[in-house]
Design a protein around this motif. Structure first.
Motif, PDB file in Angstrom:
ATOM      1  N   ALA A 269      -2.508  -8.215  -1.422  1.00 14.12           N
ATOM      2  CA  ALA A 269      -1.849  -9.522  -1.455  1.00 14.12           C
ATOM      3  C   ALA A 269      -1.486  -9.912  -0.029  1.00 14.12           C
ATOM      4  O   ALA A 269      -0.589  -9.317   0.571  1.00 14.12           O
ATOM      5  CB  ALA A 269      -0.605  -9.484  -2.335  1.00 14.12           C
ATOM      6  N   ILE A 270      -2.192 -10.878   0.519  1.00 16.74           N
ATOM      7  CA  ILE A 270      -1.929 -11.328   1.879  1.00 16.74           C
ATOM      8  C   ILE A 270      -0.621 -12.125   1.901  1.00 16.74           C
ATOM      9  O   ILE A 270      -0.461 -13.096   1.170  1.00 16.74           O
ATOM     10  CB  ILE A 270      -3.091 -12.176   2.421  1.00 16.74           C
ATOM     11  N   GLY A 271       0.306 -11.682   2.711  1.00 21.94           N
ATOM     12  CA  GLY A 271       1.586 -12.364   2.826  1.00 21.94           C
ATOM     13  C   GLY A 271       2.584 -12.030   1.738  1.00 21.94           C
ATOM     14  O   GLY A 271       3.649 -12.643   1.668  1.00 21.94           O
ATOM     15  N   GLY A 272       2.252 -11.083   0.869  1.00 23.51           N
ATOM     16  CA  GLY A 272       3.164 -10.773  -0.228  1.00 23.51           C
ATOM     17  C   GLY A 272       2.992  -9.362  -0.743  1.00 23.51           C
ATOM     18  O   GLY A 272       2.308  -8.539  -0.140  1.00 23.51           O
ATOM     19  N   ASN A 273       3.623  -9.099  -1.874  1.00 24.43           N
ATOM     20  CA  ASN A 273       3.491  -7.825  -2.563  1.00 24.43           C
ATOM     21  C   ASN A 273       2.880  -8.057  -3.937  1.00 24.43           C
ATOM     22  O   ASN A 273       2.717  -9.198  -4.376  1.00 24.43           O
ATOM     23  CB  ASN A 273       4.856  -7.133  -2.695  1.00 24.43           C
ATOM     24  N   LEU A 274       2.580  -6.972  -4.618  1.00 23.76           N
ATOM     25  CA  LEU A 274       1.863  -7.040  -5.885  1.00 23.76           C
ATOM     26  C   LEU A 274       2.775  -6.709  -7.054  1.00 23.76           C
ATOM     27  O   LEU A 274       3.482  -5.686  -7.036  1.00 23.76           O
ATOM     28  CB  LEU A 274       0.679  -6.066  -5.846  1.00 23.76           C
ATOM     29  N   ARG A 275       2.759  -7.558  -8.068  1.00 28.46           N
ATOM     30  CA  ARG A 275       3.591  -7.315  -9.242  1.00 28.46           C
ATOM     31  C   ARG A 275       3.214  -5.985  -9.875  1.00 28.46           C
ATOM     32  O   ARG A 275       2.055  -5.693 -10.147  1.00 28.46           O
ATOM     33  CB  ARG A 275       3.415  -8.427 -10.268  1.00 28.46           C
ATOM     34  N   GLY A 276       4.225  -5.137 -10.085  1.00 27.14           N
ATOM     35  CA  GLY A 276       3.987  -3.845 -10.714  1.00 27.14           C
ATOM     36  C   GLY A 276       3.335  -2.830  -9.810  1.00 27.14           C
ATOM     37  O   GLY A 276       2.980  -1.738 -10.270  1.00 27.14           O
ATOM     38  N   GLY A 277       3.193  -3.149  -8.543  1.00 29.83           N
ATOM     39  CA  GLY A 277       2.549  -2.215  -7.609  1.00 29.83           C
ATOM     40  C   GLY A 277       3.510  -1.127  -7.180  1.00 29.83           C
ATOM     41  O   GLY A 277       4.295  -1.307  -6.243  1.00 29.83           O
ATOM     42  N   ALA A 278       3.464   0.021  -7.842  1.00 29.84           N
ATOM     43  CA  ALA A 278       4.445   1.081  -7.592  1.00 29.84           C
ATOM     44  C   ALA A 278       3.913   2.217  -6.734  1.00 29.84           C
ATOM     45  O   ALA A 278       4.683   2.880  -6.034  1.00 29.84           O
ATOM     46  CB  ALA A 278       4.938   1.649  -8.919  1.00 29.84           C
ATOM     47  N   LYS A 279       2.606   2.441  -6.762  1.00 30.20           N
ATOM     48  CA  LYS A 279       2.050   3.595  -6.048  1.00 30.20           C
ATOM     49  C   LYS A 279       0.678   3.271  -5.480  1.00 30.20           C
ATOM     50  O   LYS A 279       0.000   2.339  -5.922  1.00 30.20           O
ATOM     51  CB  LYS A 279       1.922   4.804  -6.986  1.00 30.20           C
ATOM     52  N   ILE A 280       0.261   4.095  -4.525  1.00 26.05           N
ATOM     53  CA  ILE A 280      -1.114   4.062  -4.019  1.00 26.05           C
ATOM     54  C   ILE A 280      -1.375   5.347  -3.241  1.00 26.05           C
ATOM     55  O   ILE A 280      -0.462   5.902  -2.614  1.00 26.05           O
ATOM     56  CB  ILE A 280      -1.389   2.825  -3.139  1.00 26.05           C
ATOM     57  N   ALA A 281      -2.587   5.836  -3.305  1.00 25.88           N
ATOM     58  CA  ALA A 281      -2.954   7.041  -2.572  1.00 25.88           C
ATOM     59  C   ALA A 281      -3.120   6.740  -1.093  1.00 25.88           C
ATOM     60  O   ALA A 281      -3.575   5.660  -0.708  1.00 25.88           O
ATOM     61  CB  ALA A 281      -4.249   7.631  -3.131  1.00 25.88           C
ATOM     62  N   ARG A 282      -2.759   7.701  -0.272  1.00 24.51           N
ATOM     63  CA  ARG A 282      -2.939   7.550   1.170  1.00 24.51           C
ATOM     64  C   ARG A 282      -4.396   7.275   1.517  1.00 24.51           C
ATOM     65  O   ARG A 282      -4.700   6.500   2.430  1.00 24.51           O
ATOM     66  CB  ARG A 282      -2.441   8.804   1.886  1.00 24.51           C
ATOM     67  N   ALA A 283      -5.305   7.891   0.779  1.00 21.31           N
ATOM     68  CA  ALA A 283      -6.736   7.681   1.024  1.00 21.31           C
ATOM     69  C   ALA A 283      -7.125   6.231   0.810  1.00 21.31           C
ATOM     70  O   ALA A 283      -7.949   5.672   1.546  1.00 21.31           O
ATOM     71  CB  ALA A 283      -7.567   8.592   0.123  1.00 21.31           C
ATOM     72  N   ASP A 284      -6.547   5.574  -0.184  1.00 25.47           N
ATOM     73  CA  ASP A 284      -6.878   4.182  -0.456  1.00 25.47           C
ATOM     74  C   ASP A 284      -6.209   3.241   0.540  1.00 25.47           C
ATOM     75  O   ASP A 284      -6.758   2.173   0.845  1.00 25.47           O
ATOM     76  CB  ASP A 284      -6.511   3.808  -1.893  1.00 25.47           C
TER      77      ASP A 284
END
Length: 212
Positions: free
Chosen positions: A174-189
């Motif tokens: 999300a350019i300029g924002g955050n993602l609804r429900g975005g709680a986690k992500i792998a360092r690799a990604d």
């Protein structure tokens, strides 16, 4: 493409180095302790030892002539809070002195705006986490402010909670924002997203949320 990676022995930085080499880039890995770099020796990998990241003159050769500089720098403990802003200031000065323009750094989701209709769980959890890690996020705010004041083409990549998991290549941004429900992500990604954003003009001088 010629890229330089700061924080190359960290979780995200190490992934940027490995994925960058796999993608065919020429990678310069800036490290304090070369013995901690776990990437096997390869023809397109250059390792630069920098005992101090607050010495702009010492960093200039590492960023000169590069197409992009990517940083995974950040504190690994409370004692290291401040490393993101202080090191990034030196990197910015070195880049400006050498005429290197593209910079991508790891920041954090709480620095971005709360998405509309955010889930109740994150509406509750995010402010709590922000209070607990206040000094860490204050450091990142100073870092982002320094980038905004610079002449570089910067991007602040803002992930939520980081986890150690395999690369999927499947995530939202999300350019300029955050993602609804975005709680986690792998360092690799996160590393994958940063490499993909190097040539994306829409991300220049913007914060970008990235999450599953």
């Amino acid at each position: 493409m010629k890229i330089t990676v700061f924080g190359a022995t960290g979780g995200i930085g190490g992934q940027i180095v490995r994925q960058g080499l796999d993608a065919g880039h020429h990678v310069t890995a800036v490290v304090r302790d070369p013995s901690r770099l776990t990437v096997p020796g390869r023809e397109r990998l250059e390792v630069v030892t920098a005992a101090r990241l607050d010495d702009m003159e010492a960093l200039r050769p590492a960023v000169a002539g590069r197409d992009a500089v990517l940083s995974g720098l950040g504190p690994r403990s409370r004692k290291q809070v401040g490393v993101a802003s202080s090191s990034t200031r030196s990197i910015l000065r070195a880049m400006e002195a050498e005429g290197t323009r593209r910079l991508l750094v790891v920041s954090a989701a709480p620095l971005g705006p709360v998405p509309e209709n955010e889930t109740l769980r994150l509406r509750i959890a995010t402010p709590l986490i922000s209070r607990v890690l206040r000094s860490h996020y204050d450091d990142l705010r100073v870092m982002e402010s320094a980038m905004r004041e610079s002449s570089t083409d910067w991007t602040a990549v803002r992930p939520p909670q980081l986890v150690d998991a395999a690369l999927t290549g499947r995530y939202r941004t999300a350019i300029g924002g955050n993602l609804r429900g975005g709680a986690k992500i792998a360092r690799a990604d996160v590393a994958h997203a940063m490499l993909a954003m190097i040539t994306d003009p829409e991300t220049v001088r913007r914060g970008v949320g990235v999450a599953y």
